[in-house]
Design an enzyme around this catalytic site. Structure first.
Site, PDB file in Angstrom:
ATOM      1  N   THR A  91      -6.373   6.916  -8.380  1.00  0.00           N
ATOM      2  CA  THR A  91      -5.424   6.048  -9.088  1.00  0.00           C
ATOM      3  C   THR A  91      -4.119   6.736  -9.465  1.00  0.00           C
ATOM      4  OG1 THR A  91      -6.718   6.527 -11.064  1.00  0.00           O
ATOM      5  CG2 THR A  91      -7.141   4.427  -9.969  1.00  0.00           C
ATOM      6  N   GLY A  92      -3.961   8.016  -9.089  1.00  0.00           N
ATOM      7  CA  GLY A  92      -2.653   8.644  -9.160  1.00  0.00           C
ATOM      8  C   GLY A  92      -2.142   8.952 -10.549  1.00  0.00           C
ATOM      9  N   VAL A 123      14.680  19.564 -26.219  1.00  0.00           N
ATOM     10  CA  VAL A 123      15.181  18.230 -26.569  1.00  0.00           C
ATOM     11  C   VAL A 123      14.436  17.722 -27.810  1.00  0.00           C
ATOM     12  CG1 VAL A 123      15.399  15.840 -25.758  1.00  0.00           C
ATOM     13  CG2 VAL A 123      15.796  17.734 -24.185  1.00  0.00           C
ATOM     14  N   LEU A 131       0.847  -1.196   0.000  1.00  0.00           N
ATOM     15  CA  LEU A 131       0.000   0.000   0.000  1.00  0.00           C
ATOM     16  C   LEU A 131       0.888   1.254   0.000  1.00  0.00           C
ATOM     17  CD1 LEU A 131      -2.677  -1.106   2.660  1.00  0.00           C
ATOM     18  CD2 LEU A 131      -2.730  -1.405   0.164  1.00  0.00           C
ATOM     19  N   LYS A 161      13.554  10.687  -0.589  1.00  0.00           N
ATOM     20  CA  LYS A 161      14.102  11.396   0.577  1.00  0.00           C
ATOM     21  C   LYS A 161      15.136  10.530   1.296  1.00  0.00           C
ATOM     22  CE  LYS A 161      12.069  13.915  -1.137  1.00  0.00           C
ATOM     23  NZ  LYS A 161      11.101  14.028  -2.220  1.00  0.00           N
ATOM     24  N   GLY A 190      14.011  15.915 -11.370  1.00  0.00           N
ATOM     25  CA  GLY A 190      15.331  16.033 -11.999  1.00  0.00           C
ATOM     26  C   GLY A 190      16.357  16.596 -11.033  1.00  0.00           C
ATOM     27  N   HIS A 240      16.137  32.159  19.247  1.00  0.00           N
ATOM     28  CA  HIS A 240      17.487  32.429  18.754  1.00  0.00           C
ATOM     29  C   HIS A 240      18.437  31.380  19.294  1.00  0.00           C
ATOM     30  CE1 HIS A 240      21.078  34.578  17.554  1.00  0.00           C
ATOM     31  NE2 HIS A 240      21.559  34.399  18.783  1.00  0.00           N
TER      32      HIS A 240
HETATM   33  P1  FAD Z   1      -0.529   7.552  -6.089  1.00  0.00           P
HETATM   34  O1  FAD Z   1       0.376   7.749  -4.938  1.00  0.00           O
HETATM   35  O2  FAD Z   1       0.057   7.535  -7.459  1.00  0.00           O
HETATM   36  O3  FAD Z   1      -1.334   6.228  -5.827  1.00  0.00           O
HETATM   37  C1  FAD Z   1      -2.209   5.679  -6.749  1.00  0.00           C
HETATM   38  C2  FAD Z   1      -2.337   4.202  -6.468  1.00  0.00           C
HETATM   39  O4  FAD Z   1      -3.420   3.694  -7.236  1.00  0.00           O
HETATM   40  C3  FAD Z   1      -1.125   3.382  -6.864  1.00  0.00           C
HETATM   41  O5  FAD Z   1      -0.688   2.603  -5.785  1.00  0.00           O
HETATM   42  C4  FAD Z   1      -1.629   2.501  -8.010  1.00  0.00           C
HETATM   43  O6  FAD Z   1      -1.016   1.229  -8.040  1.00  0.00           O
HETATM   44  C5  FAD Z   1      -3.090   2.396  -7.663  1.00  0.00           C
HETATM   45  N1  FAD Z   1      -3.943   2.074  -8.812  1.00  0.00           N
HETATM   46  C6  FAD Z   1      -4.007   2.704 -10.005  1.00  0.00           C
HETATM   47  N2  FAD Z   1      -4.967   2.154 -10.788  1.00  0.00           N
HETATM   48  C7  FAD Z   1      -5.521   1.152 -10.064  1.00  0.00           C
HETATM   49  C8  FAD Z   1      -6.575   0.244 -10.301  1.00  0.00           C
HETATM   50  N3  FAD Z   1      -7.277   0.256 -11.441  1.00  0.00           N
HETATM   51  N4  FAD Z   1      -6.865  -0.664  -9.335  1.00  0.00           N
HETATM   52  C9  FAD Z   1      -6.182  -0.682  -8.171  1.00  0.00           C
HETATM   53  N5  FAD Z   1      -5.196   0.173  -7.882  1.00  0.00           N
HETATM   54  C10 FAD Z   1      -4.876   1.087  -8.804  1.00  0.00           C
HETATM   55  N6  FAD Z   1       5.017  14.628  -3.427  1.00  0.00           N
HETATM   56  C11 FAD Z   1       5.224  15.340  -2.310  1.00  0.00           C
HETATM   57  O7  FAD Z   1       4.284  15.976  -1.807  1.00  0.00           O
HETATM   58  N7  FAD Z   1       6.445  15.372  -1.690  1.00  0.00           N
HETATM   59  C12 FAD Z   1       7.505  14.719  -2.201  1.00  0.00           C
HETATM   60  O8  FAD Z   1       8.592  14.761  -1.620  1.00  0.00           O
HETATM   61  C13 FAD Z   1       7.331  13.977  -3.391  1.00  0.00           C
HETATM   62  N8  FAD Z   1       8.361  13.294  -3.922  1.00  0.00           N
HETATM   63  C14 FAD Z   1       8.160  12.560  -5.051  1.00  0.00           C
HETATM   64  C15 FAD Z   1       9.247  11.892  -5.595  1.00  0.00           C
HETATM   65  C16 FAD Z   1       9.096  11.149  -6.745  1.00  0.00           C
HETATM   66  C17 FAD Z   1      10.269  10.415  -7.330  1.00  0.00           C
HETATM   67  C18 FAD Z   1       7.806  11.042  -7.351  1.00  0.00           C
HETATM   68  C19 FAD Z   1       7.607  10.206  -8.579  1.00  0.00           C
HETATM   69  C20 FAD Z   1       6.720  11.706  -6.820  1.00  0.00           C
HETATM   70  C21 FAD Z   1       6.898  12.485  -5.668  1.00  0.00           C
HETATM   71  N9  FAD Z   1       5.843  13.202  -5.111  1.00  0.00           N
HETATM   72  C22 FAD Z   1       6.044  13.949  -3.982  1.00  0.00           C
HETATM   73  C23 FAD Z   1       4.497  13.173  -5.697  1.00  0.00           C
HETATM   74  C24 FAD Z   1       3.602  12.195  -4.925  1.00  0.00           C
HETATM   75  O9  FAD Z   1       4.182  10.919  -4.947  1.00  0.00           O
HETATM   76  C25 FAD Z   1       2.212  12.160  -5.534  1.00  0.00           C
HETATM   77  O10 FAD Z   1       1.692  13.463  -5.615  1.00  0.00           O
HETATM   78  C26 FAD Z   1       1.282  11.305  -4.697  1.00  0.00           C
HETATM   79  O11 FAD Z   1       1.752   9.989  -4.586  1.00  0.00           O
HETATM   80  C27 FAD Z   1      -0.131  11.275  -5.300  1.00  0.00           C
HETATM   81  O12 FAD Z   1      -0.944  10.483  -4.520  1.00  0.00           O
HETATM   82  P2  FAD Z   1      -2.237   9.738  -5.105  1.00  0.00           P
HETATM   83  O13 FAD Z   1      -2.868   9.079  -3.941  1.00  0.00           O
HETATM   84  O14 FAD Z   1      -3.039  10.684  -5.900  1.00  0.00           O
HETATM   85  O15 FAD Z   1      -1.692   8.676  -6.146  1.00  0.00           O
HETATM   86  P1  NAD Z   2       7.980  18.965 -13.000  1.00  0.00           P
HETATM   87  O1  NAD Z   2       6.753  19.460 -13.620  1.00  0.00           O
HETATM   88  O2  NAD Z   2       8.349  19.394 -11.626  1.00  0.00           O
HETATM   89  O3  NAD Z   2       9.237  19.353 -13.900  1.00  0.00           O
HETATM   90  C1  NAD Z   2       9.313  19.017 -15.245  1.00  0.00           C
HETATM   91  C2  NAD Z   2      10.341  19.940 -15.885  1.00  0.00           C
HETATM   92  O4  NAD Z   2      10.576  19.440 -17.187  1.00  0.00           O
HETATM   93  C3  NAD Z   2       9.854  21.382 -16.016  1.00  0.00           C
HETATM   94  O5  NAD Z   2      10.852  22.245 -15.550  1.00  0.00           O
HETATM   95  C4  NAD Z   2       9.602  21.527 -17.501  1.00  0.00           C
HETATM   96  O6  NAD Z   2       9.801  22.833 -17.966  1.00  0.00           O
HETATM   97  C5  NAD Z   2      10.625  20.546 -18.058  1.00  0.00           C
HETATM   98  N1  NAD Z   2      10.310  20.048 -19.399  1.00  0.00           N
HETATM   99  C6  NAD Z   2       9.099  19.687 -19.886  1.00  0.00           C
HETATM  100  N2  NAD Z   2       9.223  19.270 -21.164  1.00  0.00           N
HETATM  101  C7  NAD Z   2      10.542  19.362 -21.469  1.00  0.00           C
HETATM  102  C8  NAD Z   2      11.305  19.082 -22.641  1.00  0.00           C
HETATM  103  N3  NAD Z   2      10.721  18.646 -23.749  1.00  0.00           N
HETATM  104  N4  NAD Z   2      12.636  19.288 -22.620  1.00  0.00           N
HETATM  105  C9  NAD Z   2      13.243  19.750 -21.482  1.00  0.00           C
HETATM  106  N5  NAD Z   2      12.560  20.040 -20.355  1.00  0.00           N
HETATM  107  C10 NAD Z   2      11.241  19.842 -20.349  1.00  0.00           C
HETATM  108  O7  NAD Z   2       7.909  17.374 -13.122  1.00  0.00           O
HETATM  109  P2  NAD Z   2       8.802  16.230 -12.472  1.00  0.00           P
HETATM  110  O8  NAD Z   2      10.049  16.789 -11.914  1.00  0.00           O
HETATM  111  O9  NAD Z   2       8.859  15.158 -13.490  1.00  0.00           O
HETATM  112  O10 NAD Z   2       7.887  15.753 -11.287  1.00  0.00           O
HETATM  113  C11 NAD Z   2       6.580  15.230 -11.540  1.00  0.00           C
HETATM  114  C12 NAD Z   2       5.626  15.543 -10.433  1.00  0.00           C
HETATM  115  O11 NAD Z   2       6.001  14.878  -9.244  1.00  0.00           O
HETATM  116  C13 NAD Z   2       5.606  17.018 -10.142  1.00  0.00           C
HETATM  117  O12 NAD Z   2       4.312  17.488 -10.411  1.00  0.00           O
HETATM  118  C14 NAD Z   2       5.919  17.150  -8.714  1.00  0.00           C
HETATM  119  O13 NAD Z   2       4.978  17.947  -8.050  1.00  0.00           O
HETATM  120  C15 NAD Z   2       5.897  15.743  -8.151  1.00  0.00           C
HETATM  121  N6  NAD Z   2       7.075  15.637  -7.292  1.00  0.00           N
HETATM  122  C16 NAD Z   2       7.107  16.375  -6.153  1.00  0.00           C
HETATM  123  C17 NAD Z   2       8.219  16.355  -5.349  1.00  0.00           C
HETATM  124  C18 NAD Z   2       8.253  17.192  -4.127  1.00  0.00           C
HETATM  125  O14 NAD Z   2       7.207  17.645  -3.694  1.00  0.00           O
HETATM  126  N7  NAD Z   2       9.398  17.420  -3.517  1.00  0.00           N
HETATM  127  C19 NAD Z   2       9.301  15.573  -5.687  1.00  0.00           C
HETATM  128  C20 NAD Z   2       9.250  14.848  -6.853  1.00  0.00           C
HETATM  129  C21 NAD Z   2       8.110  14.876  -7.636  1.00  0.00           C
END
Ligand code: FAD
Ligand code: NAD
Length: 468
Positions: A145-146, A239, A38, A51, A187, A446
């Site tokens: 479903t994210g 790109v 989960l 993290k 990135g 402080h």
């Molecule tokens: P998700 O977390 O994507 O969960 C959706 C779930 O639905 C999944 O487990 C999937 O398997 C399940 N699912 C989909 N379809 C079905 C189906 N048909 N039947 C059953 N299950 C299904 N956000 C932050 O706020 N802070 C961060 O530091 C941060 N770091 C991130 C780092 C990375 C590398 C990435 C990729 C994302 C990060 N995010 C961060 C973004 C964050 O992970 C998402 O915003 C968050 O997980 C969204 O939650 P959600 O519940 O909408 O969907």
């Molecule tokens: P993002 O939207 O943060 O960044 C994507 C970047 O790619 C942007 O700067 C955009 O201008 C650039 N880009 C788009 N098309 C491009 C192209 N053709 N060539 C070069 N650059 C291009 O997306 P992400 O970093 O992939 O993260 C995805 C999502 O996950 C975000 O919405 C973010 O909120 C979430 N996330 C959050 C955290 C956090 O809260 N710390 C950490 C990781 C991910």
């Protein structure tokens, strides 16, 4: 057939939090998750594992580069054991996802592991991971479903050398040269992890600045710091191609002068955003509509066009953040229970967990200019704080933007040590509609990084910071 008040599809921070709140409100609740663990993207391949690697690589970086300045000498070479670092990250993920299993049991939520798909607006077929399939009935259904990583049409994600964040969290070797397409949150966070571990890192960004949706001052400061750490930036680069030959990946892009630039490395991380994930759900059988971006279309109550079906988190519009998904999970549970909850989307903070950290809430300076709002800006540098000098973390600032007439705080933007936590003060202040003067008159312990909030507020109120 099992029958529920609420069934939730997806167990990410949106889905599992919605399930807990529904159960707290006395509803019989089911949670459906297609994977074995989960917690969704956030716990398994997002927030938590990234993290964990940021923290591990930060320790290494400190040991190699900063310990000696503190008078700590380590005889012999300091080495990275990547396998162990990744194994520790996996353990952290396991403990965290295990915690969600506990919470589901504690709240008496029925968990189904399997792919959930609509049979109609009140029935879900579950293709169980273990066993056949089962159909459940629910008065209300929440789609949670994210999202999945986006890519560019000409890119083949082979997941070996041309990878997404999911693979970047479990590499078996430290890249020699990691090409990062997209200078957004993923990135930069994962780019910094591998830069610290010794990789050359080149970020290719389409816009003229990294983290382009955040305040420009933050982009500038983070670029400066990351450049000092050796990250290379190719801004305003579009790109156009990514090709692989053996272990070499080449990214071709066009710069502002319309010249073609080619960069080669051994890994290419594609981090150009994420897209809503609805495949396999058969939403058409329930009659649920998606918008032009493929997101589940919802109204202000997060209700779809089918009145008993709701959408939350990354699968709907808005910031793709775990805490935004959580707020929406609670919101929908309370709506279903007949309450009148509220979410202020303007006050959902955004954080980048690089070091220094970057954190924001409210409007950026660019947004205020575009909106034609007259504002005052107060900025205070971290390097003027005793606390920052004591720890050696002197990069960054706190910037407060307040209304020119009323002094109400409209936006707070920070770069610096621990600002991911410090931003909570700004959220609280703005939730209570504080003025910059209110913050400037509050006592801040402080020596702390939080003193930068008070000083920036003093700067915004009447250009009278005490320590610059
Ligand atoms: P998700 O977390 O994507 O969960 C959706 C779930 O639905 C999944 O487990 C999937 O398997 C399940 N699912 C989909 N379809 C079905 C189906 N048909 N039947 C059953 N299950 C299904 N956000 C932050 O706020 N802070 C961060 O530091 C941060 N770091 C991130 C780092 C990375 C590398 C990435 C990729 C994302 C990060 N995010 C961060 C973004 C964050 O992970 C998402 O915003 C968050 O997980 C969204 O939650 P959600 O519940 O909408 O969907
Ligand atoms: P993002 O939207 O943060 O960044 C994507 C970047 O790619 C942007 O700067 C955009 O201008 C650039 N880009 C788009 N098309 C491009 C192209 N053709 N060539 C070069 N650059 C291009 O997306 P992400 O970093 O992939 O993260 C995805 C999502 O996950 C975000 O919405 C973010 O909120 C979430 N996330 C959050 C955290 C956090 O809260 N710390 C950490 C990781 C991910």
């Amino acid at each position: 057939m099992n029958s529920y008040d609420v069934a939730i599809i997806g167990s990410g921070p949106g889905g599992y939090v919605a399930a807990i709140r529904c159960a707290q409100l006395g509803m019989k609740t089911a949670l459906i998750e297609k994977y074995n663990t989960l917690g969704g993207t956030c716990l398994n391949v997002g927030c938590i594992p990234s993290k964990a690697l940021l923290d591990s690589s930060h320790h290494y970086d400190d040991a190699v580069k900063h310990f000696s300045a503190h008078g700590i000498e380590i005889p012999g070479e300091i080495k990275v054991n990547l396998e162990k670092m990744i194994a520790r990250k996996d353990k952290v993920v396991e403990q965290t996802t295990g915690g969600i299993d506990f919470l589901m049991k504690k709240n008496k939520i029925d968990v189904y592991h399997g792919l959930g798909s609509f049979k109609d607006a009140t029935h879900i077929d579950i293709d169980l991971t273990e066993g056949d399939s089962e159909t459940i009935e629910a008065k209300n259904i929440i789609i949670a479903t994210g999202s999945k990583p986006s890519t560019l049409p000409f890119i083949t994600l082979d997941k070996e050398r041309v990878i997404t964040s999911t693979e970047a969290l479990k590499l078996k070797e430290i890249p020699k040269h990691m090409l990062v397409i997209g200078g957004g949150v993923i990135g930069l966070e994962l780019g910094q992890v591998y830069r610290r571990l010794g990789a050359e890192v080149s970020v290719i960004e389409y816009m003229d600045r990294i983290i382009p949706t955040m305040d420009k001052a933050q982009s500038k400061e983070l670029t400066k710091v990351l450049k000092k750490q050796g990250v290379k930036f190719f801004l305003s680069h579009k790109v156009s191609n990514v090709s692989r030959s053996g272990d070499e990946v080449t990214v071709t892009a066009t710069n502002k002068k319309d010249e073609e630039v080619s960069l080669s490395g051994d890994y290419c991380l594609v981090s150009v955003g994420r897209k809503a994930f609805t495949s396999g759900l058969s939403i058409e059988k329930a009659g649920v509509k998606v918008n032009e971006r493929g997101q589940i279309d919802v109204n202000e109550h997060l209700q779809t066009n089918v009145s008993n079906i709701y959408g939350i988190g990354d699968v709907i519009k808005g910031a793709m953040l775990a805490h935004k998904a959580e707020e929406e999970g609670v919101f929908v549970a309370e709506i279903i229970a007949g309450q009148k909850p509220h979410i202020d989307y303007n006050l959902i903070p955004g954080v980048v967990y690089t070091w220094p950290e970057v954190a924001s809430v409210g409007k950026t300076e660019e947004q205020l200019i575009e909106m034609g709002v007259s504002y005052k800006a107060g900025q205070f540098p971290m390097k003027a704080l005793g606390r920052a000098r004591a720890s050696g973390d002197t990069d960054g600032f706190v910037k407060i933007l307040s209304d020119a007439t009323t002094d109400e705080v409209l936006g707070v933007h920070m770069v610096g040590a621990r600002v991911a936590d410090l931003i909570a003060e700004a959220v609280t202040a703005m939730e209570f509609r504080a003025s910059a003067e209110d913050i400037s008159r509050m006592s801040h312990a402080h020596p702390t990084y939080a003193e930068a909030m008070k000083e920036a507020a003093l700067a915004a109120t009447g250009n009278r910071p005490l320590h610059t």
